[in-house]
Design a protein around this motif. Structure first.
Motif, PDB file in Angstrom:
ATOM      1  N   ILE A 192     -39.201  24.065  18.146  1.00  0.00           N
ATOM      2  CA  ILE A 192     -38.078  23.144  17.951  1.00  0.00           C
ATOM      3  C   ILE A 192     -38.375  21.876  18.743  1.00  0.00           C
ATOM      4  CG2 ILE A 192     -35.609  22.735  18.330  1.00  0.00           C
ATOM      5  CD1 ILE A 192     -35.169  25.769  18.285  1.00  0.00           C
ATOM      6  N   GLN A 193     -38.056  20.734  18.130  1.00  0.00           N
ATOM      7  CA  GLN A 193     -38.125  19.458  18.831  1.00  0.00           C
ATOM      8  C   GLN A 193     -36.806  18.724  18.618  1.00  0.00           C
ATOM      9  OE1 GLN A 193     -41.906  17.221  18.883  1.00  0.00           O
ATOM     10  NE2 GLN A 193     -42.576  18.656  17.297  1.00  0.00           N
ATOM     11  N   GLN A 194     -36.472  17.889  19.584  1.00  0.00           N
ATOM     12  CA  GLN A 194     -35.237  17.119  19.490  1.00  0.00           C
ATOM     13  C   GLN A 194     -35.197  16.374  18.152  1.00  0.00           C
ATOM     14  OE1 GLN A 194     -34.732  13.947  22.412  1.00  0.00           O
ATOM     15  NE2 GLN A 194     -32.685  14.735  22.817  1.00  0.00           N
ATOM     16  N   GLY A 195     -34.064  16.487  17.458  1.00  0.00           N
ATOM     17  CA  GLY A 195     -33.906  15.829  16.163  1.00  0.00           C
ATOM     18  C   GLY A 195     -34.197  16.728  14.973  1.00  0.00           C
ATOM     19  N   ASP A 196     -34.848  17.870  15.223  1.00  0.00           N
ATOM     20  CA  ASP A 196     -35.125  18.818  14.136  1.00  0.00           C
ATOM     21  C   ASP A 196     -33.839  19.460  13.645  1.00  0.00           C
ATOM     22  OD1 ASP A 196     -37.862  18.459  14.465  1.00  0.00           O
ATOM     23  OD2 ASP A 196     -38.227  20.437  15.357  1.00  0.00           O
ATOM     24  N   ASP A 197     -33.819  19.854  12.373  1.00  0.00           N
ATOM     25  CA  ASP A 197     -32.780  20.753  11.896  1.00  0.00           C
ATOM     26  C   ASP A 197     -33.095  22.109  12.501  1.00  0.00           C
ATOM     27  OD1 ASP A 197     -31.477  18.850  10.324  1.00  0.00           O
ATOM     28  OD2 ASP A 197     -32.761  19.259   8.603  1.00  0.00           O
ATOM     29  N   THR A 198     -32.121  22.733  13.116  1.00  0.00           N
ATOM     30  CA  THR A 198     -32.351  24.007  13.794  1.00  0.00           C
ATOM     31  C   THR A 198     -32.009  25.141  12.837  1.00  0.00           C
ATOM     32  OG1 THR A 198     -31.836  22.921  15.874  1.00  0.00           O
ATOM     33  CG2 THR A 198     -31.896  25.324  15.897  1.00  0.00           C
ATOM     34  N   LYS A 199     -33.012  25.631  12.146  1.00  0.00           N
ATOM     35  CA  LYS A 199     -32.809  26.635  11.108  1.00  0.00           C
ATOM     36  C   LYS A 199     -32.861  28.062  11.635  1.00  0.00           C
ATOM     37  CE  LYS A 199     -34.880  23.635   7.673  1.00  0.00           C
ATOM     38  NZ  LYS A 199     -35.975  23.390   6.778  1.00  0.00           N
ATOM     39  N   TYR A 200     -33.510  28.270  12.775  1.00  0.00           N
ATOM     40  CA  TYR A 200     -33.779  29.636  13.225  1.00  0.00           C
ATOM     41  C   TYR A 200     -33.373  29.877  14.671  1.00  0.00           C
ATOM     42  CZ  TYR A 200     -36.954  29.421   9.227  1.00  0.00           C
ATOM     43  OH  TYR A 200     -37.483  29.263   7.979  1.00  0.00           O
ATOM     44  N   GLU A 201     -33.085  31.134  14.923  1.00  0.00           N
ATOM     45  CA  GLU A 201     -33.145  31.654  16.281  1.00  0.00           C
ATOM     46  C   GLU A 201     -34.345  32.569  16.273  1.00  0.00           C
ATOM     47  OE1 GLU A 201     -30.129  34.258  17.970  1.00  0.00           O
ATOM     48  OE2 GLU A 201     -29.688  35.055  16.009  1.00  0.00           O
ATOM     49  N   TYR A 202     -34.929  32.767  17.428  1.00  0.00           N
ATOM     50  CA  TYR A 202     -36.195  33.482  17.517  1.00  0.00           C
ATOM     51  C   TYR A 202     -36.080  34.639  18.490  1.00  0.00           C
ATOM     52  CZ  TYR A 202     -37.794  29.037  15.608  1.00  0.00           C
ATOM     53  OH  TYR A 202     -37.950  27.906  14.841  1.00  0.00           O
ATOM     54  N   ILE A 203     -36.677  35.763  18.127  1.00  0.00           N
ATOM     55  CA  ILE A 203     -36.881  36.845  19.084  1.00  0.00           C
ATOM     56  C   ILE A 203     -38.378  36.866  19.366  1.00  0.00           C
ATOM     57  CG2 ILE A 203     -36.917  38.557  17.220  1.00  0.00           C
ATOM     58  CD1 ILE A 203     -36.148  40.641  19.363  1.00  0.00           C
ATOM     59  N   ILE A 204     -38.700  36.913  20.633  1.00  0.00           N
ATOM     60  CA  ILE A 204     -40.102  36.834  21.039  1.00  0.00           C
ATOM     61  C   ILE A 204     -40.722  38.233  21.018  1.00  0.00           C
ATOM     62  CG2 ILE A 204     -41.686  36.153  22.874  1.00  0.00           C
ATOM     63  CD1 ILE A 204     -39.390  34.248  23.789  1.00  0.00           C
ATOM     64  N   MET A 205     -41.787  38.347  20.260  1.00  0.00           N
ATOM     65  CA  MET A 205     -42.561  39.590  20.225  1.00  0.00           C
ATOM     66  C   MET A 205     -43.666  39.560  21.288  1.00  0.00           C
ATOM     67  SD  MET A 205     -41.295  41.595  17.832  1.00  0.00           S
ATOM     68  CE  MET A 205     -39.743  41.119  18.554  1.00  0.00           C
TER      69      MET A 205
END
Length: 189
Positions: free
Chosen positions: A38-51
């Protein structure tokens, strides 16, 4: 995907059939060191779980100074949650600090999964509650603790991260200079 199942089952029991219905909601993404999710200004489409891997979530102020909101590692969830839940553009950055793998979940997928499998709604509530508690504890620590106390707290809670994250970023996270962190590190050996 077995890591995902194990992670879910730390909170709720699920059957093989239920897990098969959960899997399609998640997509796997491999992430390289220094790659942004994610970068500032991006559309935030996801949340992430870290594997696997370690990630840094931060905000850049008007002067370009980085303010680290959190580090995240295996089994942690992360996103720019203000942007994610409100379907807005990101204000935060999420960058990979070592090669890793994440599972991505859209808000629409999260809502649908919660509707079709009520157990998952319970799972998400517990995860969100734990995340909120951790964030509140971090804020209280920043407001009420001195650098030595913050350092000890971080070292006690995250000994593995102390070994893997560059000292520069630990200093930023704790709100101290690199020199102060070196003194704290030396005095706690």
């Amino acid at each position: 995907m077995e890591k995902l199942r194990k992670h879910i089952e730390e909170i709720i029991p699920i059957t093989d059939e239920e897990f098969e219905s959960i899997k399609p909601f998640f997509t796997i993404r491999r992430v390289l060191k220094n790659q942004y999710l994610i970068q500032q200004g991006d559309d935030t489409k996801y949340e992430y779980i870290i594997m696997s891997g370690i990630f840094r979530v931060f905000y850049l102020d008007e002067d370009g100074k980085e303010h680290i909101v959190q580090f995240a590692t295996e089994n942690w969830w992360m996103s720019d949650y203000i942007a994610y839940f409100n379907q807005k553009q990101a204000n935060l950055y999420v960058v990979c600090m070592e090669p890793g793998e994440v599972l991505c979940l859209t808000l629409e997928g999260r809502e649908e999964l919660s509707a079709v499998l009520h157990k998952m709604e319970h799972f998400f509530r517990i995860k969100l509650t734990k995340g909120f508690i951790a964030l509140q504890q971090r804020i209280i620590s920043l407001l009420s603790s001195n650098p030595q106390q913050r350092y000890k707290e971080f070292a006690d809670l995250y000994p593995r991260l102390m070994q893997k994250i560059p000292k520069k970023y630990i200093a930023e996270y704790l709100g101290v200079s690199r020199e102060t962190l070196s003194r704290l590190y030396s005095s706690n050996k």
